[in-house]
Design an enzyme around this catalytic site. Structure first.
Site, PDB file in Angstrom:
ATOM      1  N   THR A 148     -10.239  -2.450  -5.383  1.00 41.79           N
ATOM      2  CA  THR A 148      -9.271  -2.311  -4.278  1.00 41.79           C
ATOM      3  C   THR A 148      -8.747  -3.696  -3.942  1.00 41.79           C
ATOM      4  OG1 THR A 148      -9.030  -1.920  -1.889  1.00 41.79           O
ATOM      5  CG2 THR A 148     -11.262  -2.303  -2.659  1.00 41.79           C
ATOM      6  N   ASP A 203      -7.988  -4.695  -1.122  1.00 42.84           N
ATOM      7  CA  ASP A 203      -8.342  -5.083   0.255  1.00 42.84           C
ATOM      8  C   ASP A 203      -9.571  -5.988   0.374  1.00 42.84           C
ATOM      9  OD1 ASP A 203      -6.228  -3.589   1.052  1.00 42.84           O
ATOM     10  OD2 ASP A 203      -7.375  -2.011   2.050  1.00 42.84           O
ATOM     11  N   ASP A 236     -12.553  -5.189   0.932  1.00 39.98           N
ATOM     12  CA  ASP A 236     -13.260  -4.810   2.157  1.00 39.98           C
ATOM     13  C   ASP A 236     -14.565  -4.054   1.888  1.00 39.98           C
ATOM     14  OD1 ASP A 236     -12.031  -2.595   1.112  1.00 39.98           O
ATOM     15  OD2 ASP A 236     -11.270  -1.837   3.010  1.00 39.98           O
ATOM     16  N   GLY A 274      -6.205   3.859  -3.966  1.00 44.54           N
ATOM     17  CA  GLY A 274      -5.114   2.923  -4.268  1.00 44.54           C
ATOM     18  C   GLY A 274      -5.392   2.172  -5.562  1.00 44.54           C
ATOM     19  N   ARG A 309      -5.610  -2.423   5.430  1.00 43.84           N
ATOM     20  CA  ARG A 309      -5.608  -1.376   6.458  1.00 43.84           C
ATOM     21  C   ARG A 309      -6.598  -1.685   7.569  1.00 43.84           C
ATOM     22  NH1 ARG A 309      -5.412   4.264   3.785  1.00 43.84           N
ATOM     23  NH2 ARG A 309      -6.565   3.014   2.288  1.00 43.84           N
ATOM     24  N   ARG A 313      -5.275  10.291  -4.334  1.00 44.57           N
ATOM     25  CA  ARG A 313      -6.158  10.474  -3.172  1.00 44.57           C
ATOM     26  C   ARG A 313      -6.294  11.992  -3.028  1.00 44.57           C
ATOM     27  NH1 ARG A 313      -6.385   5.320  -0.878  1.00 44.57           N
ATOM     28  NH2 ARG A 313      -4.456   4.115  -0.875  1.00 44.57           N
ATOM     29  N   ASP A 367     -13.706   2.406  -0.760  1.00 46.85           N
ATOM     30  CA  ASP A 367     -14.732   3.152  -0.005  1.00 46.85           C
ATOM     31  C   ASP A 367     -14.482   4.659   0.018  1.00 46.85           C
ATOM     32  OD1 ASP A 367     -12.580   2.908   1.705  1.00 46.85           O
ATOM     33  OD2 ASP A 367     -13.785   2.566   3.490  1.00 46.85           O
TER      34      ASP A 367
HETATM   35  O1  F6P Z   1      -6.581   0.368   0.093  1.00 48.70           O
HETATM   36  C1  F6P Z   1      -5.564  -0.321  -0.531  1.00 48.70           C
HETATM   37  C2  F6P Z   1      -4.271  -0.166   0.217  1.00 48.70           C
HETATM   38  O2  F6P Z   1      -3.259  -0.828  -0.494  1.00 48.70           O
HETATM   39  C3  F6P Z   1      -4.284  -0.634   1.679  1.00 48.70           C
HETATM   40  O3  F6P Z   1      -4.156  -2.024   1.811  1.00 48.70           O
HETATM   41  C4  F6P Z   1      -3.127   0.143   2.246  1.00 48.70           C
HETATM   42  O4  F6P Z   1      -3.260   0.285   3.620  1.00 48.70           O
HETATM   43  C5  F6P Z   1      -3.221   1.452   1.534  1.00 48.70           C
HETATM   44  O5  F6P Z   1      -3.895   1.201   0.315  1.00 48.70           O
HETATM   45  C6  F6P Z   1      -1.897   2.120   1.269  1.00 48.70           C
HETATM   46  O6  F6P Z   1      -2.138   3.365   0.680  1.00 48.70           O
HETATM   47  P1  F6P Z   1      -1.021   4.278   0.014  1.00 48.70           P
HETATM   48  O7  F6P Z   1      -0.667   3.688  -1.307  1.00 48.70           O
HETATM   49  O8  F6P Z   1      -1.671   5.607  -0.122  1.00 48.70           O
HETATM   50  O9  F6P Z   1       0.141   4.256   0.932  1.00 48.70           O
END
Ligand code: F6P
Length: 334
Positions: A139, A141, A143, A24, A185, A85, A116
């Protein structure tokens, strides 16, 4: 003040490094790329940018980057290198292709800016092919174990908070309950900060096993205290998210409730100063780490200093939310 000495000893004899952003996107990633490119240039190291993260790496999407290529990027959200990803990277064959590309380009070390999942990708590349990898925490998050904050987190909190303030205006005018879902998440860092800074009545985070039904008593109590509207913050990773919490309120109280899911808006926008500064420091530190001969670590910032944490520990160990802040949120929501 005298001019600072910016020369750094190149103990590992690094000549060329590659940098990519993965997973992300997060506001401040461009500031980190810029810091890597410019630190490299100042230290006589060539920097190669990989487009589209690990997906682009195994496809050979690389380009040389000089200081002018990253001009006018420090204030921009998203990532100029693009991100993805990658499913192929999860296979040994995909990683072998990527390692071959890095060898072809004469790359001595790879800097991975991401979370991560991205660090898993870097960790396996190093384990299987011996290419030194340094992680930079990027990120929203927050986390990752091994750093007080991750790049993008501060901006995401500001973005979410400004939405909460606006929803409070309309919620208060209509005397409604607003259940607002923020990203996260597996982690409630954004939710907790936003709850305290936004004066929320309650916060639901994945780290806390609080039953969803508790929200009914909390809302009833708010009404009894004379509150004309309530703000409930829910982290995306909490069981069922905002929709489930709102349903519980509606069923248990009959009060008019609205849900607002803030979603990807939290990932975009101009990075705030704290993210730009953190990214600048960590991008610089990542190049130095390779020059020092470090590998398989994430550079982080803890209690004001640069720290190095083995990549696998960033996901194996858990960075807990601040229990003290959680207590504070409870204390002030009277
Ligand atoms: O890891 C960052 C994040 O924004 C999370 O908070 C969220 O759950 C996820 O990525 C969403 O991912 P995507 O953009 O692939 O839907």
């Amino acid at each position: 003040m005298t001019q600072p000495d910016i020369a750094h000893p190149n103990l590992a004899g690094i000549k060329r490094v590659a940098v990519l952003t993965s997973g992300g996107d997060a506001p401040g990633m461009n500031a980190a790329i810029r810091a890597v490119v410019r630190t490299g240039a100042q230290q006589g190291i060539e920097v190669v940018g990989v487009r589209r993260g690990f997906s682009g790496l195994h496809r050979g999407e690389l380009q040389r980057l000089g200081p002018r290529d990253v001009a006018n990027t420090i204030q921009r959200g998203g990532t100029i290198l693009l991100t993805a990803r990658s499913h192929t990277w999860r296979t040994p064959e995909g990683r072998a292709k990527g390692a071959a590309v890095l060898r072809e380009w004469g790359v001595d070390g790879l800097i991975v800016i991401g979370g991560d999942g991205s660090f898993h990708g870097g960790h396996f590349l190093q384990e299987e092919h011996g290419i030194p990898v340094i992680g930079v925490p990027g990120t929203i998050d927050n986390d990752l174990y091994g750093t007080d904050h991750t790049i993008g987190y501060f901006t995401a909190v500001e973005t979410a908070l400004s939405a909460v303030d606006k929803l409070r205006d309309t919620g208060g005018s209509h005397e409604r309950i607003f259940v607002i879902e923020v990203m996260g998440r597996h982690a409630g860092h954004i939710a907790l900060d936003v709850a305290v800074a936004g004066g929320a009545e309650e916060v639901f985070i994945p780290e806390d096993k609080k039953p969803i039904g508790d929200v009914v008593a909390i809302v009833k109590d708010s009404v009894a205290k004379g509150k004309r509207g309530s703000i409930i913050i829910v982290a995306e990773g909490y069981q069922g998210g905002a929709e489930a919490v709102a349903e519980a309120i509606q069923e248990g109280t009959g009060l008019e409730t609205r849900v607002s899911i803030l979603g990807h808006i939290q990932r975009g926008g101009t990075p705030v100063s704290s993210d730009r500064i953190l990214a600048s420091r960590l991008g610089e530190a990542a190049v130095y780490a390779l020059m020092d001969g470090k590998k398989g670590v994430m550079v982080g910032r803890t209690a004001g200093g640069i720290t190095y944490t083995p990549l696998h520990e960033t996901w194996e160990k858990r960075k807990d939310v601040s229990r003290d802040l959680y207590r504070c949120a409870k204390m002030l929501s009277i």
